[in-house]
Scaffold this motif. Structure first.
Motif, short mmCIF file in Angstrom:
data_model
loop_
_atom_site.label_atom_id
_atom_site.label_comp_id
_atom_site.label_asym_id
_atom_site.label_seq_id
_atom_site.Cartn_x
_atom_site.Cartn_y
_atom_site.Cartn_z
N ASP A 170 95.44 52.02 31.20
CA ASP A 170 94.50 52.16 30.09
C ASP A 170 94.90 51.26 28.93
OD1 ASP A 170 96.51 53.37 28.56
OD2 ASP A 170 95.74 55.40 28.84
N ILE A 171 94.09 51.31 27.89
CA ILE A 171 94.26 50.41 26.76
C ILE A 171 95.57 50.63 26.03
CG2 ILE A 171 93.21 51.82 24.96
CD1 ILE A 171 92.27 48.18 25.70
N PHE A 729 85.80 49.92 29.02
CA PHE A 729 86.50 48.83 28.33
C PHE A 729 86.91 47.79 29.35
CE2 PHE A 729 90.07 51.50 29.54
CZ PHE A 729 91.06 50.59 29.85
N GLN A 758 89.40 43.99 23.81
CA GLN A 758 89.81 45.35 24.10
C GLN A 758 89.46 46.28 22.94
OE1 GLN A 758 93.77 45.79 25.52
NE2 GLN A 758 93.65 44.08 26.92
N TYR A 760 88.73 50.70 22.56
CA TYR A 760 88.71 51.98 23.26
C TYR A 760 87.97 53.01 22.40
CZ TYR A 760 90.47 55.76 26.23
OH TYR A 760 90.57 56.82 27.09
#
Length: 812
Positions: A170-171, A729, A758, A760
């Motif tokens: 994930d980010i 994303f 990017q 989120y």
């Protein structure tokens, strides 16, 4: 080598005879040829090596096989006569057994141990280039060759896994395996003293040989981890003499790392020593809006967040080859890890219609760090019968962590100028965690196709922790301890495990059946509350794997396993923990483990140098452990844990490695899955379903033998949880690599998120509140890395010199 690659890959998952039978004539065919293939130095087996038997009379191919996971091969139905054998594998030089005789008085010919030299070596003016695929699919796992991902050079293992099948990063750098954060991380088959994501974010990618992703492990492995196991294979050389590698990297925004690994092999001893240091800073912005009490009260928060990871460690050990069949290994590791986070926030609280407004600013500082060490003793003995072995290991680790959390909040005017003294609180936590693991494994090959394995394991984990809460008195200007919010906890868990597996082949179907039994004894001793909570239970974990070769290009595999996710000790602590005036966490000591049933089916198709794989999977989880949030008095959000979820995941994963040209390679993956959650919060049953998907593509352009560029792209679709959802994303990165001095020196330059894409965005909903949040990250990030190898080559051979029997190529 190139002539054999296609054949090797076609037979990658085959452990029995694959090739055409040669001209047997009228001779009886009850002979057997067997043996084991290992690396030239050390005791490492060469798995899935290509074994070809040739008639010595006319050099025609008689039969063939592929070695199993132990490097063993067994060829039956051999006609009487004289043969020679060629053993070969990707990344190794072939070796030949010249004179094999099978006669009525000697029907079984044992080739013994065949040693293969690795191909990455300097041969006078000739350079051997053994290119491995980035992803290799084996019988029960995916093997990720980290060195092929030049976008990860100079980064951590988390960076390397961003473009990997079944894995999502994930980010914030947290890793999930097929949509779940509950998986087990092993290092060289052993557990780490650190948590899974801490391991992945601290290990430099340059120190890793490859990563094994095992989504449906057999009963031989621990059942922990809902979605499986990530096994990290570290670099460790066995070459004679002294060799090593040194890596250094520097990046924008205070990002530095360095590591080295040195190895010395002399006769019966192999010594190794290594160390690493890393410092990585990251910054981000965070905006959120929380609606409370049917949208009449609202809170808007804008924050700047900076966090930093620091770590260093040293490891050393040796292998002692007591005899050709017995090896003893002793190793140890000592290190430090640290994490710091600074948050500066502006808060605006109001109600609708606007009658009251409150402006405030808050500062938060969190620091976690401590030392750890581990020791390992490993023993392995091979009996006379090939594949018959006994191994044992002892692992002990200890970790001490200090956690400091300082928070201050003060009322301001609408311009964020302070109107009164700050309200300050701080907490201190000290945690110690030790783990002991004793394991014994025994393997007995019954015949050429059947094998029995069994073993016992003892696991102990003990954790102790103190929590201290202090509040600052602005009048006396001293910190005052709040004993009502300070507590002490002891956690202890022992697990006894026994397993057995049986593998064989019947009617062209390969099978591996296993059963594991575990007894768990858990104790939570909350000293401050003077309360104890126990949990004692037997659990059972069956597994089954079936493999069927449809033809030379296609294979079908089915598997089943039962998995478990055990609650972490701080999930169980019933004493309240405050991080700030708006957030409170309370553990649940009655939490029980959650169990999952996992089913998989995969189909593989090999066409030349390209591989296409379709995997279907279904996972049902009952009694799921879930974080639950609710709004309580004074607009405080309470977070706790409960066994309330029942989830179903049904997915299809499509992967491929393609090489249309010598100068271009492409690796791609897309993962679709239907996620269904059924839970009960605040007395209300909630059922949420959503189709989620993510994908990646990696393209490598090879300009010369020493220069290449790689482009990586990743996309994650919208996600849903029991209390909210997250928007999609995506990210992009690229890297350049240039090698110098006959590949002794490698220089990499990579750029992460060059276009600042990017972002989120996620929403959380609960009883009487909802929150909308958005997070942006530091970008772009530039990193320059250098890697230098010391004597990292095998002994030289003169130009044109052949190994023994090399003239018997046979046209393969």
């Amino acid at each position: 080598m190139k002539k054999n690659i296609v054949l090797i890959l076609l037979m990658l998952f085959c452990t029995t005879i694959f090739a055409q039978k040669g001209n047997k004539g009228n001779m009886p065919s009850d002979g057997i040829i067997k043996g084991i293939v290992k690396e030239a130095t050390g005791d490492k087996p060469v798995m899935y090596a290509n074994i070809v038997i040739y008639s010595k009379r006319d050099s025609s191919i008689f039969a063939g096989a592929v070695t199993d996971e132990t490097g063993t091969f067994f060829i039956k139905d051999v006609s009487y006569g004289r043969y020679y054998l060629i053993a070969n594998s990707i990344g190794y030089h072939k070796d030949t057994v010249i004179d094999i005789k099978v006669f009525p008085k000697k029907k079984i010919y044992n080739c013994g141990t065949i040693r293969l030299q690795q191909a990455e070596q300097e041969i006078e003016e000739i350079e051997v280039n053994a290119e491995k695929s980035y992803i290799q699919y084996k019988i029960d796992k995916k093997v990720i060759n980290i060195s092929k991902n030049i976008n990860a050079t100079g980064g951590t293992l988390t960076d390397a896994l961003e473009n990997t099948p079944s894995i999502n990063v994930d980010i914030d750098g947290n890793v999930t395996l097929r949509g779940s954060s509950d998986f087990m991380v092993l290092i060289d088959g052993k557990p780490s003293v650190l948590d899974a994501n801490d391991v992945l974010q601290q290990i430099p990618a340059s120190a890793v040989e490859n990563v094994e992703i095992i989504t449906n492990p057999s009963a031989k492995y621990d059942p922990d981890g809902t979605t499986g196991i990530i096994n990290i294979i570290m670099k460790k050389e066995f070459k004679t003499g002294f060799n090593g590698i040194i890596n250094v990297s520097v990046g924008t925004g205070d990002k530095y790392s360095t590591d080295f690994l040195f190895n010395y092999r002399a006769k019966k001893f192999n010594f190794f020593v290594g160390a690493k240091y890393g410092k990585r800073k990251h910054s981000r912005s965070f905006d959120s809006k929380t609606y409370m009490n049917d949208s009449t009260n609202s809170l808007i928060t804008k924050s700047d967040i900076n966090h930093q990871r620091n770590h260093y460690s040293a490891n050393a050990g040796f292998d002692y080859y007591i005899s050709e069949k017995t090896t003893l290994t002793l190793s140890g590791k000592y290190g430090y890890f640290g994490f710091e986070r600074n948050i500066n926030s502006n808060n605006y609280e109001y109600n609708i219609p606007i009658s009251e407004e409150l402006f405030s600013k808050a500062k938060g500082y969190f620091n976690a760090g401590g030392n750890y060490y581990s020791t390992n003793i490993d023993f392995k003995h091979d009996f006379d019968k090939i594949g018959h072995e006994l191994s044992a290991s002892l692992n002990y680790s200890d970790r001490n962590v200090g956690l400091d959390n300082d928070n201050s909040e003060q009322i301001t005017d609408k311009n964020w100028s302070a109107l009164e003294y700050a309200d300050k609180i701080r907490t201190f936590q000290s945690r110690s965690r030790l783990a002991t693991r004793i394991k014994v494994d025994y393997t007995y090959p019954i015949n050429e196709t059947d094998k029995f394995e069994t073993g016992y394991q003892y696991r102990l984990r003990k954790a102790e922790g103190d929590y201290k809460y202090e509040k600052y008195d602005n009048t006396s200007e001293i910190w005052i301890d709040n004993s009502e919010l300070s507590n002490e906890l002891i956690f202890k868990r022992t697990i006894h495990s026994i397993y057995a597996t049986y593998s064989g082949k019947i009617i062209g179907l390969q099978y591996l059946a296993g059963f594991r039994t575990e007894y768990t004894d858990r104790l939570i001793d909350q000293k401050t509350m003077n309360e104890k909570y126990t949990y004692n239970k037997f659990d059972f974990f069956p597994t089954l794997h079936l493999t069927k070769e449809l033809n030379e290009k296609q294979q079908l595999q089915l598997s089943y396993s039962r998995r478990v996710r055990r609650p972490r000790h701080w999930y169980l602590n019933p004493f309240p923990n405050y991080s700030d005036s708006y957030y409170k966490r309370v553990g649940n000591p009655t939490l029980t483990p959650e169990f999952s049933d996992a089913y998989e089916i995969n189909w593989q198709y090999q066409a030349g140098n390209s591989l296409f794989v379709i995997e279907g999977y279904y996972r049902q989880t009952n009694n799921g452990i879930t974080r639950v949030q609710e709004l309580i008095e004074d607009n405080i959000i309470l977070m706790t844990f409960d066994n309330i979820d029942k989830t179903n995941n049904l997915g299809v994963e499509v992967s491929g490695n393609f090489q249309a040209f010598k100068w271009w390679r492409l690796s791609a993956n897309i993962n679709f899955y239907r996620h269904n959650i059924e839970s009960e919060t605040s007395g209300e049953v909630i059922e949420v379903s959503n189709t989620e998907y993510n994908s990646y593509i990696s393209s490598t352009f090879i300009f010369t033998k020493t220069s290449r560029i790689q482009l990586n792209g990743f996309y994650s679709g919208p996600e849903v949880t029991a209390q909210g959802n997250a928007e999609s994303f995506y990210s992009f990165s690229f890297a350049l690599r240039q090698d110098f001095f006959k590949r002794k020196l490698s220089v990499n330059f990579r750029v992460r998120d060059p276009f600042k894409m990017q972002e989120y965005i996620y929403d959380t909903k609960g009883d009487n509140f909802s929150t909308h949040s958005k997070m942006n990250f530091e970008a772009p990030i530039f990193i320059l890395s250098l890697s230098y190898k010391l004597n990292n080559y095998k002994q030289k051979r003169k130009k044109g010199e052949k190994s023994e029997g090399e003239e018997y190529d046979g046209g393969m």
